[in-house]
Design a protein around this motif. Structure first.
Motif, PDB file in Angstrom:
ATOM      1  N   LEU A  18      47.386 -35.469 -11.927  1.00  0.00           N
ATOM      2  CA  LEU A  18      47.284 -36.093 -10.571  1.00  0.00           C
ATOM      3  C   LEU A  18      47.322 -34.828  -9.555  1.00  0.00           C
ATOM      4  O   LEU A  18      47.240 -34.972  -8.287  1.00  0.00           O
ATOM      5  N   ALA A  19      47.721 -33.663 -10.043  1.00  0.00           N
ATOM      6  CA  ALA A  19      47.671 -32.237  -9.246  1.00  0.00           C
ATOM      7  C   ALA A  19      48.606 -32.427  -8.005  1.00  0.00           C
ATOM      8  O   ALA A  19      48.447 -31.864  -6.949  1.00  0.00           O
ATOM      9  N   GLY A  20      49.489 -33.337  -8.083  1.00  0.00           N
ATOM     10  CA  GLY A  20      50.803 -33.521  -7.019  1.00  0.00           C
ATOM     11  C   GLY A  20      50.221 -34.287  -5.911  1.00  0.00           C
ATOM     12  O   GLY A  20      49.186 -34.820  -5.757  1.00  0.00           O
ATOM     13  N   CYS A  21      51.051 -34.394  -4.893  1.00  0.00           N
ATOM     14  CA  CYS A  21      50.868 -35.142  -3.834  1.00  0.00           C
ATOM     15  C   CYS A  21      50.872 -34.249  -2.517  1.00  0.00           C
ATOM     16  O   CYS A  21      51.480 -33.303  -2.316  1.00  0.00           O
ATOM     17  N   GLY A  22      49.955 -34.635  -1.492  1.00  0.00           N
ATOM     18  CA  GLY A  22      49.608 -33.826  -0.352  1.00  0.00           C
ATOM     19  C   GLY A  22      50.405 -34.658   0.892  1.00  0.00           C
ATOM     20  O   GLY A  22      51.216 -35.518   0.405  1.00  0.00           O
ATOM     21  N   GLU A  23      50.147 -34.389   2.085  1.00  0.00           N
ATOM     22  CA  GLU A  23      50.810 -34.806   2.906  1.00  0.00           C
ATOM     23  C   GLU A  23      49.754 -35.121   3.962  1.00  0.00           C
ATOM     24  O   GLU A  23      48.895 -34.576   4.485  1.00  0.00           O
ATOM     25  N   THR A  24      50.060 -36.254   4.986  1.00  0.00           N
ATOM     26  CA  THR A  24      48.904 -36.428   5.976  1.00  0.00           C
ATOM     27  C   THR A  24      49.676 -35.579   7.135  1.00  0.00           C
ATOM     28  O   THR A  24      50.413 -34.992   7.244  1.00  0.00           O
ATOM     29  N   PRO A  25      48.688 -35.548   8.238  1.00  0.00           N
ATOM     30  CA  PRO A  25      49.319 -34.903   9.378  1.00  0.00           C
ATOM     31  C   PRO A  25      50.703 -35.194  10.062  1.00  0.00           C
ATOM     32  O   PRO A  25      51.106 -34.469  10.747  1.00  0.00           O
ATOM     33  N   THR A  26      50.915 -36.487   9.744  1.00  0.00           N
ATOM     34  CA  THR A  26      52.241 -36.804  10.264  1.00  0.00           C
ATOM     35  C   THR A  26      53.426 -36.546   9.240  1.00  0.00           C
ATOM     36  O   THR A  26      54.703 -36.998   9.837  1.00  0.00           O
ATOM     37  N   GLY A  27      52.999 -36.058   8.020  1.00  0.00           N
ATOM     38  CA  GLY A  27      54.000 -35.613   7.178  1.00  0.00           C
ATOM     39  C   GLY A  27      54.313 -36.882   6.193  1.00  0.00           C
ATOM     40  O   GLY A  27      55.523 -36.492   5.323  1.00  0.00           O
ATOM     41  N   ARG A  28      53.598 -37.840   6.115  1.00  0.00           N
ATOM     42  CA  ARG A  28      53.646 -38.839   5.204  1.00  0.00           C
ATOM     43  C   ARG A  28      53.019 -38.352   3.843  1.00  0.00           C
ATOM     44  O   ARG A  28      52.075 -37.811   3.699  1.00  0.00           O
ATOM     45  N   SER A  29      53.922 -38.597   2.568  1.00  0.00           N
ATOM     46  CA  SER A  29      53.488 -38.153   1.126  1.00  0.00           C
ATOM     47  C   SER A  29      52.071 -39.113   0.970  1.00  0.00           C
ATOM     48  O   SER A  29      52.184 -40.205   1.218  1.00  0.00           O
ATOM     49  N   GLN A  30      51.105 -38.341   0.410  1.00  0.00           N
ATOM     50  CA  GLN A  30      49.804 -38.912   0.441  1.00  0.00           C
ATOM     51  C   GLN A  30      49.063 -38.590  -1.233  1.00  0.00           C
ATOM     52  O   GLN A  30      49.273 -37.433  -1.356  1.00  0.00           O
ATOM     53  N   LEU A  31      48.318 -39.306  -1.765  1.00  0.00           N
ATOM     54  CA  LEU A  31      47.610 -39.045  -3.163  1.00  0.00           C
ATOM     55  C   LEU A  31      46.156 -39.157  -2.778  1.00  0.00           C
ATOM     56  O   LEU A  31      45.925 -40.430  -2.440  1.00  0.00           O
ATOM     57  N   ALA A  32      45.448 -37.976  -2.481  1.00  0.00           N
ATOM     58  CA  ALA A  32      44.092 -38.287  -2.204  1.00  0.00           C
ATOM     59  C   ALA A  32      43.105 -37.483  -2.970  1.00  0.00           C
ATOM     60  O   ALA A  32      43.292 -36.014  -2.567  1.00  0.00           O
ATOM     61  N   LEU A  33      42.482 -37.501  -4.032  1.00  0.00           N
ATOM     62  CA  LEU A  33      42.084 -36.627  -5.013  1.00  0.00           C
ATOM     63  C   LEU A  33      40.710 -36.471  -4.871  1.00  0.00           C
ATOM     64  O   LEU A  33      40.065 -35.511  -5.413  1.00  0.00           O
ATOM     65  N   VAL A  34      39.838 -37.273  -4.164  1.00  0.00           N
ATOM     66  CA  VAL A  34      38.425 -37.231  -3.952  1.00  0.00           C
ATOM     67  C   VAL A  34      38.242 -35.886  -3.164  1.00  0.00           C
ATOM     68  O   VAL A  34      38.628 -35.776  -1.840  1.00  0.00           O
ATOM     69  N   PRO A  35      37.298 -35.012  -3.665  1.00  0.00           N
ATOM     70  CA  PRO A  35      36.802 -33.741  -2.841  1.00  0.00           C
ATOM     71  C   PRO A  35      36.511 -34.166  -1.458  1.00  0.00           C
ATOM     72  O   PRO A  35      35.703 -35.052  -1.211  1.00  0.00           O
ATOM     73  N   ASN A  36      36.787 -33.236  -0.439  1.00  0.00           N
ATOM     74  CA  ASN A  36      36.288 -33.655   0.871  1.00  0.00           C
ATOM     75  C   ASN A  36      34.901 -33.681   1.042  1.00  0.00           C
ATOM     76  O   ASN A  36      34.195 -34.302   1.868  1.00  0.00           O
ATOM     77  N   ALA A  37      34.169 -32.702   0.185  1.00  0.00           N
ATOM     78  CA  ALA A  37      32.615 -32.648   0.185  1.00  0.00           C
ATOM     79  C   ALA A  37      31.964 -34.020  -0.010  1.00  0.00           C
ATOM     80  O   ALA A  37      31.168 -34.478   0.373  1.00  0.00           O
ATOM     81  N   LEU A  38      32.628 -34.531  -0.941  1.00  0.00           N
ATOM     82  CA  LEU A  38      31.990 -35.907  -1.586  1.00  0.00           C
ATOM     83  C   LEU A  38      32.458 -37.280  -0.684  1.00  0.00           C
ATOM     84  O   LEU A  38      31.647 -38.030  -0.379  1.00  0.00           O
ATOM     85  N   MET A  39      33.573 -36.928  -0.010  1.00  0.00           N
ATOM     86  CA  MET A  39      33.757 -38.033   1.029  1.00  0.00           C
ATOM     87  C   MET A  39      32.916 -37.844   2.237  1.00  0.00           C
ATOM     88  O   MET A  39      32.580 -38.781   2.847  1.00  0.00           O
ATOM     89  N   ALA A  40      32.552 -36.715   2.531  1.00  0.00           N
ATOM     90  CA  ALA A  40      31.614 -36.407   3.519  1.00  0.00           C
ATOM     91  C   ALA A  40      30.214 -36.881   3.299  1.00  0.00           C
ATOM     92  O   ALA A  40      29.461 -37.346   4.132  1.00  0.00           O
ATOM     93  N   ASP A  41      29.693 -36.691   2.055  1.00  0.00           N
ATOM     94  CA  ASP A  41      28.318 -37.299   1.575  1.00  0.00           C
ATOM     95  C   ASP A  41      28.564 -38.793   1.628  1.00  0.00           C
ATOM     96  O   ASP A  41      27.564 -39.510   1.936  1.00  0.00           O
ATOM     97  N   MET A  42      29.634 -39.349   1.065  1.00  0.00           N
ATOM     98  CA  MET A  42      29.706 -40.907   1.175  1.00  0.00           C
ATOM     99  C   MET A  42      29.795 -41.302   2.408  1.00  0.00           C
ATOM    100  O   MET A  42      29.023 -42.656   2.840  1.00  0.00           O
ATOM    101  N   GLY A  43      30.363 -40.746   3.492  1.00  0.00           N
ATOM    102  CA  GLY A  43      30.396 -41.059   4.716  1.00  0.00           C
ATOM    103  C   GLY A  43      28.957 -41.057   5.486  1.00  0.00           C
ATOM    104  O   GLY A  43      28.489 -41.727   6.222  1.00  0.00           O
ATOM    105  N   GLU A  44      28.182 -40.073   5.122  1.00  0.00           N
ATOM    106  CA  GLU A  44      26.819 -39.876   5.590  1.00  0.00           C
ATOM    107  C   GLU A  44      25.918 -41.027   5.024  1.00  0.00           C
ATOM    108  O   GLU A  44      25.050 -41.569   5.833  1.00  0.00           O
TER     109      GLU A  44
END
Length: 265
Positions: A18-44
């Motif tokens: 799972l490549a570890g956990c990241g953090e949101t801008p407020t400091g909350r631990s978060q697991l978000a594994l989908v690449p940003n470019a793919l998220m942007a494509d889905m948003g489009e």
């Protein structure tokens, strides 16, 4: 069209611990594994589907107001969270829809329903909603929810209880906060909503909009929305709980507001 990429991608992430956990801008631990470019494509893709399926509001005054507020909110978001990566441009569309909703999608897309303009009585109240929705995007809430959904689907796939063809476009839309009937905003989790509220409060303040108006906005929402289900049955915070949480964040946001030039839209 993203299905064949997402599920193997998630399984690969699992195999990589799972490549570890990241953090949101407020400091909350978060697991978000989908690449940003793919998220942007889905948003489009989701936004294009909305543009093709939903009527677009052509009222010049309404569009000018929404464009002005959205532009200042994005500038406020950049000032609030300078370390984050932002899209080069944000596309903003006013949809002809009576429901008082708005949404933002990865990749820099903002949709506002015309019905929101009857509840948000001032530019600052509109900024409270748009700031909240931009907060969802900046905190990667759609990515986090999609990662959770894919995790459940991947586990079912591994144990043979789910075929790959059963994971499709609707799950992607739900993760982005868009309903099966495009244009219907789905609630994020209560944690996501509360986080986006506080981020949105800081964003609107930095954008030059009085954060006190966020409380007024949600009181308007409560008056227009009729009865709500009990809070424990809903992922959305009840209006009064939301207002109390916003009031607790007002002192910090108001201090930020006092350091900037008030916005004019």
């Amino acid at each position: 069209m993203h299905r064949r990429f997402l599920l193997p991608l998630f399984l690969l992430g699992l195999l990589a611990s799972l490549a570890g956990c990241g953090e949101t801008p407020t400091g909350r631990s978060q697991l978000a594994l989908v690449p940003n470019a793919l998220m942007a494509d889905m948003g489009e893709d989701a936004f294009n589907q909305l543009r093709n399926s939903q009527p677009i509001n052509r009222d010049t005054q309404a569009n000018q107001l929404v464009q002005c507020v959205a532009e200042k909110v994005v500038a406020g978001a950049k000032a609030s969270y300078p370390g984050l990566a932002f899209p080069e441009r944000w596309e903003v569309v006013v949809f002809e829809d009576a429901s008082p909703n708005a949404f933002a999608l990865p990749g820099g897309r903002i949709g506002v329903h015309s019905g929101l303009l009857r509840v948000a009585e001032t530019p600052a109240q509109l900024a409270a909603v748009i700031g909240h929705e931009v907060g969802h995007v900046l905190a990667d809430h759609g990515n986090e929810r999609l990662t959770q959904q894919l995790g459940i689907k991947a586990m079912l796939l591994v144990v043979g209880l789910l075929g790959e063809e059963e994971f499709g476009n609707q799950q992607l839309m739900q993760a982005l906060g868009i309903g099966a009937q495009l244009g219907i905003s789905l609630p994020f989790s209560r944690t996501h909503e509360e986080e986006a509220d506080l981020m949105g409060l800081e964003i609107m303040a930095r954008a030059g909009f009085d954060p006190q108006q966020s409380v007024t906005l949600w009181r308007n929402m409560a008056a227009s929305g009729g009865g709500q289900p009990p809070e424990f049955l809903s992922t959305h915070p009840a209006h009064e709980s939301r207002i109390r949480a916003l009031q607790q964040g007002l002192e910090k946001a108001t201090a930020s507001y006092r350091t900037v030039t008030p916005a004019e839209c």
